[in-house]
Write a protein that holds these residues in place. Structure first.
Motif, PDB file in Angstrom:
ATOM      1  N   GLY A   5       0.839  -1.199   0.000  1.00 15.64           N
ATOM      2  CA  GLY A   5       0.000   0.000   0.000  1.00 15.64           C
ATOM      3  C   GLY A   5       0.872   1.247   0.000  1.00 15.64           C
ATOM      4  N   ILE A   6       0.390   2.283  -0.679  1.00 14.78           N
ATOM      5  CA  ILE A   6       1.115   3.562  -0.702  1.00 14.78           C
ATOM      6  C   ILE A   6       0.105   4.673  -0.416  1.00 14.78           C
ATOM      7  CG2 ILE A   6       2.385   5.197  -2.176  1.00 14.78           C
ATOM      8  CD1 ILE A   6       3.616   2.815  -3.623  1.00 14.78           C
ATOM      9  N   GLU A   7       0.460   5.557   0.522  1.00 12.49           N
ATOM     10  CA  GLU A   7      -0.473   6.639   0.909  1.00 12.49           C
ATOM     11  C   GLU A   7       0.313   7.952   1.030  1.00 12.49           C
ATOM     12  OE1 GLU A   7      -3.618   7.778   2.192  1.00 12.49           O
ATOM     13  OE2 GLU A   7      -2.562   9.450   3.115  1.00 12.49           O
ATOM     14  N   THR A   8      -0.109   8.948   0.247  1.00 10.33           N
ATOM     15  CA  THR A   8       0.558  10.259   0.290  1.00 10.33           C
ATOM     16  C   THR A   8      -0.480  11.367   0.132  1.00 10.33           C
ATOM     17  OG1 THR A   8       0.861  10.226  -2.110  1.00 10.33           O
ATOM     18  CG2 THR A   8       2.725   9.441  -0.798  1.00 10.33           C
ATOM     19  N   SER A   9      -1.582  11.298   0.886  1.00 10.56           N
ATOM     20  CA  SER A   9      -2.647  12.268   0.606  1.00 10.56           C
ATOM     21  C   SER A   9      -2.439  13.630   1.261  1.00 10.56           C
ATOM     22  CB  SER A   9      -3.997  11.697   1.044  1.00 10.56           C
ATOM     23  OG  SER A   9      -4.001  11.518   2.435  1.00 10.56           O
ATOM     24  N   CYS A  10      -1.603  13.688   2.313  1.00 12.11           N
ATOM     25  CA  CYS A  10      -1.384  14.987   2.977  1.00 12.11           C
ATOM     26  C   CYS A  10       0.123  15.165   3.191  1.00 12.11           C
ATOM     27  CB  CYS A  10      -2.201  15.030   4.258  1.00 12.11           C
ATOM     28  SG  CYS A  10      -2.218  16.647   5.046  1.00 12.11           S
ATOM     29  N   ASP A  11       0.556  15.396   4.429  1.00  8.39           N
ATOM     30  CA  ASP A  11       1.994  15.620   4.659  1.00  8.39           C
ATOM     31  C   ASP A  11       2.788  14.311   4.713  1.00  8.39           C
ATOM     32  OD1 ASP A  11       0.650  15.224   7.335  1.00  8.39           O
ATOM     33  OD2 ASP A  11       2.760  15.037   7.855  1.00  8.39           O
ATOM     34  N   ILE A  43       2.014  23.227   3.990  1.00  5.12           N
ATOM     35  CA  ILE A  43       2.112  24.002   2.747  1.00  5.12           C
ATOM     36  C   ILE A  43       2.213  22.976   1.610  1.00  5.12           C
ATOM     37  CG2 ILE A  43       3.472  25.735   1.474  1.00  5.12           C
ATOM     38  CD1 ILE A  43       4.477  26.606   4.359  1.00  5.12           C
ATOM     39  N   PRO A  44       1.150  22.851   0.772  1.00  2.00           N
ATOM     40  CA  PRO A  44       1.067  21.740  -0.180  1.00  2.00           C
ATOM     41  C   PRO A  44       2.303  21.548  -1.060  1.00  2.00           C
ATOM     42  CG  PRO A  44      -1.002  22.929  -0.121  1.00  2.00           C
ATOM     43  CD  PRO A  44      -0.044  23.718   0.722  1.00  2.00           C
ATOM     44  N   GLU A  45       2.805  22.616  -1.633  1.00  2.00           N
ATOM     45  CA  GLU A  45       3.952  22.498  -2.552  1.00  2.00           C
ATOM     46  C   GLU A  45       5.171  21.919  -1.819  1.00  2.00           C
ATOM     47  OE1 GLU A  45       4.292  23.032  -5.746  1.00  2.00           O
ATOM     48  OE2 GLU A  45       6.480  22.932  -5.802  1.00  2.00           O
ATOM     49  N   GLU A  46       5.400  22.409  -0.592  1.00  2.00           N
ATOM     50  CA  GLU A  46       6.557  21.914   0.184  1.00  2.00           C
ATOM     51  C   GLU A  46       6.359  20.458   0.583  1.00  2.00           C
ATOM     52  OE1 GLU A  46       7.824  24.411   3.409  1.00  2.00           O
ATOM     53  OE2 GLU A  46       7.627  26.211   2.187  1.00  2.00           O
ATOM     54  N   ALA A  47       5.127  20.093   0.928  1.00  2.07           N
ATOM     55  CA  ALA A  47       4.850  18.705   1.336  1.00  2.07           C
ATOM     56  C   ALA A  47       5.163  17.765   0.171  1.00  2.07           C
ATOM     57  CB  ALA A  47       3.385  18.556   1.746  1.00  2.07           C
ATOM     58  N   ALA A  48       4.735  18.134  -1.037  1.00  4.83           N
ATOM     59  CA  ALA A  48       4.954  17.270  -2.208  1.00  4.83           C
ATOM     60  C   ALA A  48       6.444  17.131  -2.507  1.00  4.83           C
ATOM     61  CB  ALA A  48       4.206  17.828  -3.411  1.00  4.83           C
ATOM     62  N   VAL A  78      -2.919   2.134  -4.030  1.00  5.77           N
ATOM     63  CA  VAL A  78      -2.464   3.514  -3.769  1.00  5.77           C
ATOM     64  C   VAL A  78      -3.672   4.420  -3.524  1.00  5.77           C
ATOM     65  CG1 VAL A  78      -2.417   4.109  -6.252  1.00  5.77           C
ATOM     66  CG2 VAL A  78      -0.984   5.391  -4.642  1.00  5.77           C
ATOM     67  N   THR A  79      -3.491   5.409  -2.661  1.00  8.90           N
ATOM     68  CA  THR A  79      -4.561   6.386  -2.421  1.00  8.90           C
ATOM     69  C   THR A  79      -4.744   7.220  -3.675  1.00  8.90           C
ATOM     70  OG1 THR A  79      -3.880   6.540  -0.131  1.00  8.90           O
ATOM     71  CG2 THR A  79      -5.324   8.280  -0.941  1.00  8.90           C
ATOM     72  N   LYS A  80      -5.973   7.197  -4.231  1.00  7.25           N
ATOM     73  CA  LYS A  80      -6.215   7.963  -5.463  1.00  7.25           C
ATOM     74  C   LYS A  80      -6.811   9.338  -5.150  1.00  7.25           C
ATOM     75  CE  LYS A  80     -10.776   6.009  -6.345  1.00  7.25           C
ATOM     76  NZ  LYS A  80     -11.642   5.271  -7.244  1.00  7.25           N
ATOM     77  N   GLY A  81      -7.270   9.558  -3.924  1.00  9.74           N
ATOM     78  CA  GLY A  81      -7.854  10.833  -3.511  1.00  9.74           C
ATOM     79  C   GLY A  81      -8.880  10.563  -2.441  1.00  9.74           C
ATOM     80  N   GLY A  86      -0.725  17.696  -5.367  1.00 10.63           N
ATOM     81  CA  GLY A  86       0.705  17.417  -5.597  1.00 10.63           C
ATOM     82  C   GLY A  86       1.142  16.166  -4.853  1.00 10.63           C
ATOM     83  N   SER A  87       0.694  16.029  -3.610  1.00 13.83           N
ATOM     84  CA  SER A  87       1.050  14.869  -2.787  1.00 13.83           C
ATOM     85  C   SER A  87       0.494  13.579  -3.385  1.00 13.83           C
ATOM     86  CB  SER A  87       0.499  15.042  -1.371  1.00 13.83           C
ATOM     87  OG  SER A  87       1.072  16.168  -0.777  1.00 13.83           O
TER      88      SER A  87
END
Ligand code: KG4
Ligand code: ZN
Length: 345
Positions: A5-11, A43-48, A78-81, A86-87
């Motif tokens: 599993g892969i999860e990157t929806s936030c930080d 901060i979304p851009e920095e998190a990605a 994978v988390t699709k949303g 960006g994350s």
């Protein structure tokens, strides 16, 4: 069946290996939350950008901890949303490439379906069909998902079939905790800090309004509580420690009372509900857990994630939900490898 599993929806950047949807062989998480302390949020851009750096090491670590090789994997989930675009792109692009190169089926999992299935992780009862009696999870269940972005009540008939019967009209419960914590001068994310401060307070010291209590609805509304807190703090002036703790405890009680009162209402109307599940970041809150037990009594069985790690965002729940998705819906759930596919479909 073994799923990565892969999860990157936030930080967070998380990878996990889970067997048969419930047995967690590894769950590795890198969080950039420390980087955002004092900045008032992610901060979304920095998190990605941080996720681009750590996604492959995190996947490698999860595979190593689980002691599995590429050959052992049956699929990648994978988390699709929903989440920060960006994350999400970092996670979905990585999963697509790995699935393509390793020739594995790819499953796109809705983030909230992951939270819903987090109650099954590491539970002996979920592991085998031999489980019997009260250890078997029985549908229909009522799931309360409470996180930084959601406060939803869902009636679940199977893993993949559910009806949303209530949701928030404004802030989410986690947001109510976070915004309240900011008003009290506590660090972000405020939920854990506020509940810690509340431990030393008297929750009956202050009374907050009861949102939507005259309406016949299972919806939530938290923005009024936050506004009441703002005016209370303004009127109190300088706070001594005991007052701060009392305010935190009373505010926490008001949020938890609003949440559990909705569950009481649903149970009154749907006495066939067999189980109540509490999931999402706010499910880590111990006062919410105890108030839920008080409200439900012996009317239904209550479950929450087996570990605090599974309450907040993690890849094990995504691998778990991917397994049940595949089991109930078969190959039609596989995602295409094309890069044009939308991450939120
Ligand atoms: O599910 P999650 O990790 O991320 C989202 O998908 O939003 O939830 C994070 C939220 C934050 O608002 C955080 O303050 C809240 O869960 N939270 C808590 C506690 N632990 C985390 N709220 C209240 N009490 C806690 N112990
Ligand atoms: Zn979440």
């Amino acid at each position: 069946m073994i799923i990565l599993g892969i999860e990157t929806s936030c930080d967070e950047t998380s990878a996990a290996v889970v067997e048969d949807g419930t047995r967690v062989l590894s769950c590795s998480i890198a969080s950039s939350m420390k980087h955002f302390e004092g900045k008032g949020g992610v901060i979304p851009e920095e998190a990605a950008r941080k996720q681009v750096e750590c996604i492959l090491p995190v996947v490698t670590e999860a595979m190593k901890q689980a002691q599995v090789t590429v050959e052992d994997l049956d699929a990648i989930a994978v988390t699709k949303g929903p989440g920060l675009l960006g994350s999400l792109l970092v996670g979905t692009a990585t999963a697509r490439v790995l699935a393509h190169v390793w020739k594995k089926p790819l499953l796109g999992v809705h983030h909230m379906m992951g939270h819903l299935d987090s109650v099954w992780l590491d539970k002996p009862e979920g592991r085998s069909q031999k489980a019997e009696g009260s250890d078997v999870i029985s549908f229909p269940c009522l799931s309360l998902s409470v996180s930084g972005g959601h406060s939803d009540l869902r009636l679940r008939r199977t893993h993949t079939e559910n009806t949303m019967i209530g949701t928030t009209r404004d802030d989410a419960a986690g947001e109510a905790f976070d915004k309240g914590a900011t008003l009290l001068g506590l660090p972000y994310p405020g939920g854990p800090a506020l509940s810690k401060l509340a431990e030393h307070g008297d929750e009956r010291a202050y009374t907050f309004p009861s949102p939507l209590h005259k309406e016949h609805t299972f919806d939530f509304s938290f923005s009024g509580l936050k506004t009441s807190l703002k005016y209370l703090l303004r009127d109190c002036g300088e706070l001594h420690d005991a007052m701060r703790a009392n305010i935190a405890a009373s505010y926490q009680y008001a949020i938890c009372h609003h949440l559990t009162d909705r569950i009481r209402r649903v149970l009154d109307e749907h006495p066939d509900i067999k189980e109540i599940h509490l999931v999402g970041g706010v499910s880590a809150n111990s006062r919410l857990r105890s108030m839920l037990q008080e409200v439900v009594g012996d009317r239904a069985r209550i479950r929450w994630p087996a570990k605090l790690l599974y309450c907040t965002d993690n890849a094990a729940m995504i691998a778990g939900a991917g397994y049940f998705l595949m089991k109930e819906e078969g190959e039609k759930t596989f995602q295409p490898f094309t890069t044009q596919a939308s991450v939120t479909h």
